[in-house]
Scaffold this motif. Sequence first.
Motif, mmCIF file in Angstrom:
data_model
loop_
_atom_site.group_PDB
_atom_site.id
_atom_site.type_symbol
_atom_site.label_atom_id
_atom_site.label_comp_id
_atom_site.label_asym_id
_atom_site.label_seq_id
_atom_site.Cartn_x
_atom_site.Cartn_y
_atom_site.Cartn_z
ATOM 1 N N LEU A 77 83.684 56.276 66.936
ATOM 2 C CA LEU A 77 82.936 57.378 67.539
ATOM 3 C C LEU A 77 81.965 58.006 66.547
ATOM 4 C CD1 LEU A 77 85.704 59.124 69.699
ATOM 5 C CD2 LEU A 77 83.739 57.811 70.514
ATOM 6 N N ARG A 78 82.269 57.903 65.211
ATOM 7 C CA ARG A 78 81.354 58.455 64.211
ATOM 8 C C ARG A 78 79.972 57.795 64.300
ATOM 9 N NH1 ARG A 78 85.890 58.701 60.672
ATOM 10 N NH2 ARG A 78 85.373 56.648 59.855
ATOM 11 N N LYS A 79 79.943 56.540 64.762
ATOM 12 C CA LYS A 79 78.661 55.850 64.902
ATOM 13 C C LYS A 79 77.802 56.530 65.963
ATOM 14 C CE LYS A 79 80.919 51.472 63.748
ATOM 15 N NZ LYS A 79 81.259 50.119 64.223
ATOM 16 N N ALA A 80 78.455 57.217 66.918
ATOM 17 C CA ALA A 80 77.729 57.936 67.967
ATOM 18 C C ALA A 80 77.615 59.423 67.657
ATOM 19 C CB ALA A 80 78.434 57.742 69.317
ATOM 20 N N VAL A 128 80.404 51.962 72.339
ATOM 21 C CA VAL A 128 80.193 51.705 70.909
ATOM 22 C C VAL A 128 80.846 50.403 70.491
ATOM 23 C CG1 VAL A 128 80.716 52.559 68.599
ATOM 24 C CG2 VAL A 128 79.900 54.138 70.342
ATOM 25 N N ILE A 129 82.119 50.185 70.899
ATOM 26 C CA ILE A 129 82.841 48.998 70.411
ATOM 27 C C ILE A 129 82.426 47.732 71.136
ATOM 28 C CG2 ILE A 129 84.823 50.388 69.703
ATOM 29 C CD1 ILE A 129 86.249 49.570 72.185
ATOM 30 N N SER A 130 81.857 47.853 72.363
ATOM 31 C CA SER A 130 81.475 46.654 73.105
ATOM 32 C C SER A 130 79.986 46.347 72.985
ATOM 33 C CB SER A 130 81.830 46.810 74.582
ATOM 34 O OG SER A 130 81.063 47.830 75.177
ATOM 35 N N GLY A 131 79.177 47.366 72.649
ATOM 36 C CA GLY A 131 77.746 47.166 72.589
ATOM 37 C C GLY A 131 77.098 47.051 73.950
ATOM 38 N N GLU A 132 77.791 47.455 75.015
ATOM 39 C CA GLU A 132 77.275 47.385 76.378
ATOM 40 C C GLU A 132 77.169 48.789 76.962
ATOM 41 O OE1 GLU A 132 79.734 43.236 77.168
ATOM 42 O OE2 GLU A 132 79.518 44.711 78.785
ATOM 43 N N ARG A 133 76.327 48.899 77.978
ATOM 44 C CA ARG A 133 76.166 50.177 78.643
ATOM 45 C C ARG A 133 77.080 50.240 79.846
ATOM 46 N NH1 ARG A 133 74.041 54.477 76.514
ATOM 47 N NH2 ARG A 133 73.330 55.138 78.600
ATOM 48 N N LEU A 134 77.803 51.343 79.979
ATOM 49 C CA LEU A 134 78.659 51.563 81.138
ATOM 50 C C LEU A 134 77.883 52.315 82.211
ATOM 51 C CD1 LEU A 134 80.790 50.927 78.870
ATOM 52 C CD2 LEU A 134 82.378 52.366 80.173
ATOM 53 N N ALA A 135 78.509 52.463 83.370
ATOM 54 C CA ALA A 135 77.878 53.229 84.450
ATOM 55 C C ALA A 135 77.681 54.685 84.026
ATOM 56 C CB ALA A 135 78.745 53.168 85.713
ATOM 57 N N LYS A 136 76.704 55.349 84.652
ATOM 58 C CA LYS A 136 76.401 56.727 84.307
ATOM 59 C C LYS A 136 77.600 57.622 84.590
ATOM 60 C CE LYS A 136 73.037 60.417 85.098
ATOM 61 N NZ LYS A 136 71.832 60.819 85.867
ATOM 62 N N PRO A 137 78.064 58.432 83.602
ATOM 63 C CA PRO A 137 79.258 59.265 83.823
ATOM 64 C C PRO A 137 78.939 60.480 84.677
ATOM 65 C CG PRO A 137 78.363 59.677 81.648
ATOM 66 C CD PRO A 137 77.543 58.558 82.235
ATOM 67 N N GLU A 138 80.000 61.031 85.292
ATOM 68 C CA GLU A 138 79.905 62.271 86.061
ATOM 69 C C GLU A 138 79.966 63.457 85.104
ATOM 70 O OE1 GLU A 138 79.790 60.341 89.795
ATOM 71 O OE2 GLU A 138 79.445 62.417 89.234
ATOM 72 N N ARG A 139 79.068 64.419 85.254
ATOM 73 C CA ARG A 139 79.020 65.570 84.348
ATOM 74 C C ARG A 139 79.756 66.784 84.891
ATOM 75 N NH1 ARG A 139 78.064 63.743 79.396
ATOM 76 N NH2 ARG A 139 76.366 62.200 79.406
ATOM 77 N N GLY A 140 80.352 66.671 86.050
ATOM 78 C CA GLY A 140 81.077 67.806 86.617
ATOM 79 C C GLY A 140 82.369 68.084 85.872
ATOM 80 N N LYS A 141 82.902 69.278 86.078
ATOM 81 C CA LYS A 141 84.139 69.698 85.411
ATOM 82 C C LYS A 141 85.348 69.595 86.319
ATOM 83 C CE LYS A 141 81.905 70.831 81.657
ATOM 84 N NZ LYS A 141 82.063 70.043 80.417
#
Length: 976
Positions: free
Chosen positions: A45-48, A71-84
């Motif tokens: 996570l320090r890399k991010a 970070v560990i896979s080098g791939e992009r995941l789906a857009k996360p939900e920003r709600g609480k």
Amino acid sequence: MDHYDSQQTNDYMQPEDDWDRDLLLDPAWEKQQRKTFTAWCNSHLRKAGTQIENIEEDFRDGLKLMLLLEVISGERLAKPERGKMRVHKISNVNKALDFIASKGVKLVSIGAEEIVDGNAKMTLGMIWTIILRFAIQDISVEETSAKEGLLLWCQRKTAPYKNVNIQNFHISWKDGLGFCALIHRHRPELIDYGKLRKDDPLTNLNTAFDVAERYLDIPKMLDAEDIVGTARPDEKAIMTYVSSFYHAFSGAQKAETAANRICKVLAVNQENEQLMEDYEKLASDLLEWIRRTIPWLENRAPENTMQAMQQKLEDFRDYRRLHKPPKVQEKCQLEINFNTLQTKLRLSNRPAFMPSEGKMVSDINNAWGCLEQAEKGYEEWLLNEIRRLERLDHLAEKFRQKACIHESWTDGKEAMLQQKDYETATLSEIKALLKKHEAFESDLAAHQDRVEQIAAIAQELNELDYYDSPSVNARCQKICDQWDNLGALTQKRREALERTEKLLETIDQLYLEYAKRAAPFNNWMEGAMEDLQDTFIVHTIEEIQGLTTAHEQFKATLPDADKERQAILGIHNEVSKIVQTYHVNMAGTNPYTTITPQEINGKWDHVRQLVPRRDQALMEEHARQQHNERLRKQFGAQANVIGPWIQTKMEEIGRISIEMHGTLEDQLNHLRQYEKSIVNYKPKIDQLEGDHQQIQEALIFDNKHTNYTMEHIRVGWEQLLTTIARTTNEVENQILTRDAKGISQEQMNEFRASFNHFDRDHSGTLGPEEFKACLISLGYDIGNDAQKKTGMMDAEDFRTCLISIGYNMGEAEFARIMSIVDPNRIGVVTFQAFIDFMSRETADTDTADQVMASFKILAGDKVSSDFCALHGFRISDVRDWLDEEWWKQPDQDAPQGECSGRQFRASVGVLVLDDQTHPRGGELGDTGVEKLPAPSPTPKTRHLLYVIEQKTRQTQRRSLGTRCRQREGYDTQKID
């Protein structure tokens, strides 16, 4: 990654996950895992630019978990939900879990809800699954991967070191020498391994961890005290730590790769040697098989029978089909192996392979040629021998075939002819048996030729001295004896069938007559029983009287029916007499009917018992229908009064809302009086409900004394209450609108009259075209001659009309007005929406007193006294309201605190003119007002100017509205 065996990893991970859940019950191990996994996650996570503090809390919303995977896979995941919210967190964690699963990892009992809930056990299990997939799974050492590969790598690297024996990932690392040995093996300058002692694990572990963190960029994932203070350190924590060392020293694998290359060369040489040995063995086996097969093919000893020669031919076919094809394949494979071996040796710069003596490819081909030559001669010999025996066996086979066919045909025929089935058969069955027997006689005559052919073939075989002639003769004699016996039995059976046929024909005629008379009589009785037992349903006196009349007619037919019954029973008695006299063995009952005399008598007795029961039921129903008729008349008398009363009240209420007698308050009082009288009528409705309840309980479904049902009365009553309430509410809303918008009673009457005039169907609503015509009648018109004939305007003329009276209307203006009055786009305009729209159009009109007061404020006493007598304003009359001297008064001549004419002009920025141009030559607008550059008007003057303009437009609209209504053909004076 390319050599990753997913099946092997899945097989390894499944038991590992199950074992881990049990071990998490140990707090010490859980502490080690928590610390190790947290450090491992932070190293990525320090890399991010972030990190975690609490592993079960910081991953609950799924955001850092998705970031870690990216970070560990080098791939992009789906857009996360920003709600609480919880659902957003579960969605993020599910996206992370789905990504893990897409990498071939099977998640066992790990759900998003548990991660969101902060379940430490499941969170650690999930992180361990990620570590396995992305840090340990790709480790491969000598065809081993994952855990085994990592363990083998550690053993290889630490093998030369004293006091280091790596056998597992727990106690083998407890003394710290394993970590130090790994570092020293790759970076000997970092640790002085000779100074380390096995009995000082704390020093060893701290040394290794500190050096790894400082020089190898491996974060400190465990404390030395955690490992030493535990009897068995956590295996997953150790594996995670060790995997970091593996990846840090992965560059050292190049040397091992070179060693593997050398091993590959040696493996090629071993493979070539194995191919040489396989060739020698395969060649020896093939030559040995050829040497054994050639003598068998050269054997020409003949056989005496066709079966023996056919067996030899079958053995030869088995050789061709089963034994030879594998050897052909071996021969081909031998040549392929030889050529492949020679090619590999040539590519490896090795000498060519020379087989042993007699095992060259050419030697094998020569031996194979000899085999095929012997095979060809053996096949020709077999075919000649078979042709020799074929002629003799042909006649024997022909005899057997014809004998088998004849014996198959005669099988069971003697037993069939000796049957006495005709003794219990019916007439139709006897006739069928006769026809069947005639067909058999024809078939018997047709088989005469086959018997003669069988005898002739047997004679020919005897003449040719066939080796099995005795058996042929015995079989032929048996066939001839059986044929003679069949002829005698056939004649005997025909005579018996004809005698039985004549006797049964007489009985059949009696049976037929019985059936013809018994069937309709039985149907009559069954219909009578059904009618007598039928549960009748009647609703009127006339219906029950009709049933009673029909029942009396039925009782009058009973004597004749009894006579018919006696005649039918007499026919049956005559049949019984014939059977007893001639001793006929009857096979069954009457074939034409299943009705027996016992059934006829039983049903007749039942009919006689049902007649008095039916009489009693009809009498009881007659009394019940008389009572129902009284209930119908009572309900009909009341309903015929209440129904018209409701309809009359509905019409009266409708006229109140349309005819507009008196003020709105008068209409409201009138409606409330109607409502009170309607409420007072409720007891009569309740009384009718009681009568209807009695009718329902009596199951009365129709009433000829009235056209009104209780449902009609209820619906009419509810509609009456709804109508009076809705009409009262509409009048109240009109009063509110009038008071709020300042609309006069005359305007309200005018709006209502216009609305009613164009409401042709009296539905209380206007369609778009009706609404447009109504607007025109109220002043929204330009007097286009083309429209005077229809009372309507097209869209372009309507827009021009509105523009002419002050509306700046584009192509969508009428659509905008419709969107105001019909916001739901249902296609109609209600009166309330119409009133709201018109009130907005007229609400800003000020009275004459208000305008007078405004002028007094601005002009003091300079206003004409005739102003108060005016009923409306026109821009051309404004000059007459003001004193000419005041209008021209300079600023310095104005009294203290009052406005001069010049100041007023400067404030409002306009000059009011008639038909002459102002001497100053100002620009005139459409309304005759000169536009002058002037300062912004004061609020008082702005109000005065607005009132004058609105009054002028209102006057124009009233004038246009009056002309349009005159064209429509109704009284404008009544509306005004």
